[in-house]
Enzyme design. Structure first.
Site, PDB file in Angstrom:
ATOM      1  N   ASP A  97      -4.810  -5.822   8.631  1.00  0.00           N
ATOM      2  CA  ASP A  97      -3.413  -5.750   9.045  1.00  0.00           C
ATOM      3  C   ASP A  97      -3.332  -4.915  10.308  1.00  0.00           C
ATOM      4  OD1 ASP A  97      -2.480  -2.763   8.419  1.00  0.00           O
ATOM      5  OD2 ASP A  97      -3.818  -3.399   6.827  1.00  0.00           O
ATOM      6  N   ASP A 109       0.853  -1.187   0.000  1.00  0.00           N
ATOM      7  CA  ASP A 109       0.000   0.000   0.000  1.00  0.00           C
ATOM      8  C   ASP A 109       0.888   1.235   0.000  1.00  0.00           C
ATOM      9  OD1 ASP A 109       0.855   0.481   2.611  1.00  0.00           O
ATOM     10  OD2 ASP A 109      -1.154   0.663   3.448  1.00  0.00           O
TER      11      ASP A 109
END
Ligand SMILES: [Zn+2]
Length: 416
Positions: free
Chosen positions: A251, A90
């Site tokens: 996460d 990301d």
């Protein structure tokens, strides 16, 4: 539900000797050091999340490491070749949340995912710093709406370029919002663009009931085959609910960070937490050093108590002295560097219950009481890795996964 562990270059040195605190002279930083999964026979997570911001601006990677990462690709760099651990990338949007627009272009980010060989890539996004379910499109601050539009536009560009280049990673779009309805709007738009895996962004500061309200609303707009990823959210008690609303992965760094950032909940077990026992290094404790410089603490006396504390804890773990005898030097040492209330009762509890003795993880079995000493990165990080292991077990307990062997990914490349 998959748990991705975010990378921030937390490694430990396998040559570190806990008795003498020496290291192997031939040890090469990074090359010989272990990542969390390499300390366990079975990796305590399903994937690694790598943020572009951590690599580009975080200060965690040296220039040489960055080059090695690009040269080797993510699997070799992290020693994942013989594992089933997946990889996700990301942008690390919280790192540029104060900026007007994201500092990375869509092609830069796709290059990054392609070159490293990631399995999943999250589109470029811009976090909305605010949550207010009462505000609709017309009444929400212009900047919130603007950030949502930027995120959706970039997701469209991202998917287009991903198709054009025939990139091999699975593309995720990001939904940003400030309310259940606005998150649902983002998810609807992303599905129209063609995404079937969507990351929910900006939820880190939200309360659990707010997250659940958003997911519940999103669930009404969600196509049956659309999966969700929760960025940075750990709420182990809620995972069943999350799963019901289509969450397939998330996460979080909190199990690791609590080991050395929290005041007292540093060591996790399946049912509770314990305080780690502080034995600071005289040379590395700012409060102690100030007092030594000011002449209020005698340096050799501090050194003596530091060593006496370490010795007493080892004798205690070997069953040679009582809890009170172990607490003696610890509390005397504590009075030199900490003017706050004594930790004697929480330390007594930690020592009496000795939770590391009943922990199944490879770290506790290998280093014993050292896992619970709050002292230096080698111990503190290993305690963080232990917490990640316990967190992964808690997660599967909550999800009702009975057969542990099913959910723990066997990591044959782990222990050396
Ligand atoms: Zn453990």
């Amino acid at each position: 539900m998959k748990f991705f562990f975010p990378d921030s270059q937390d490694q430990v040195d396998p040559s570190f000797n806990f008795e003498t605190e020496d290291r192997s002279e031939s040890r090469l930083r990074h090359r010989d050091d272990h990542y969390a999964h390499q300390e366990f026979v079975s990796a305590p997570f399903d994937g690694i999340l790598l943020s572009m911001a951590v690599i580009e601006t975080g200060g965690r990677y040296t220039l040489a490491q960055k080059h090695r990462l690009y040269r080797m690709g993510i699997r070799r760099f992290f020693g994942l070749e013989d594992t089933k651990i997946e990889t996700m990338g990301d942008c690390g949007a919280f790192s540029y949340v104060r900026e007007d627009t994201p500092p990375y272009s869509v092609s830069q980010v796709i290059n990054f995912y392609d070159e490293l060989g990631l399995d999943y890539g999250i589109s470029v996004d811009h976090v909305i710093l605010g949550f207010d379910p009462r505000l609709d499109e017309a009444s929400a601050p212009k900047d919130w709406k603007r950030r949502q539009e930027i995120t959706l536009e970039l997701a469209g560009e991202f998917l287009e370029e991903h198709r054009k280049r025939r990139s091999r990673f699975t593309a995720l779009g990001v939904a940003q919002g400030w309310s259940p309805a606005s998150y649902a709007y983002s998810v609807e738009q992303l599905q129209k663009l063609g995404f079937s895996y969507i990351a929910m962004g900006g939820m880190v500061p939200l309360k659990t009931h707010e997250i659940l309200a958003c997911l519940e609303r999103v669930n009404q707009s969600r196509n049956p085959d659309t999966r969700l990823h929760l960025l940075g959210v750990t709420r182990c008690e809620q995972v069943r609910e999350f799963a019901r609303f289509g969450v397939a992965s998330f996460d979080s760094t909190s199990p690791l960070r609590q080991a050395f950032k929290d005041l007292k909940d540093n060591y996790w077990t399946l049912d509770r937490t314990y305080s780690a026992i502080r034995v600071p290094q005289v040379q590395a404790n700012p409060s102690l050093l100030r007092k030594i410089v000011a002449g209020r603490v005698n340096q050799s006396e501090a050194r003596r108590l530091e060593q006496a504390s370490l010795k007493a804890l080892q004798l205690f773990d070997a069953g040679n002295i009582s809890v009170d005898d172990a607490l003696g030097p610890l509390l005397e040492y504590e009075s030199l560097y900490d003017d706050g209330p004594s930790r004697s009762e929480i330390y007594r509890e930690t020592l009496l219950e000795a939770p590391w003795r009943s922990c199944d993880c490879d770290i506790c079995k290998r280093i014993g009481i050292h896992v619970i000493l709050f002292r230096g990165a080698e111990r503190n990080r290993r305690r963080g890795f232990h917490n990640v292991f316990v967190f992964y077990q808690r997660l599967h307990r909550e999800l009702g996964v009975e057969d542990k062997a099913e959910c723990l990914v066997l990591n044959s490349g782990g222990l050396k």
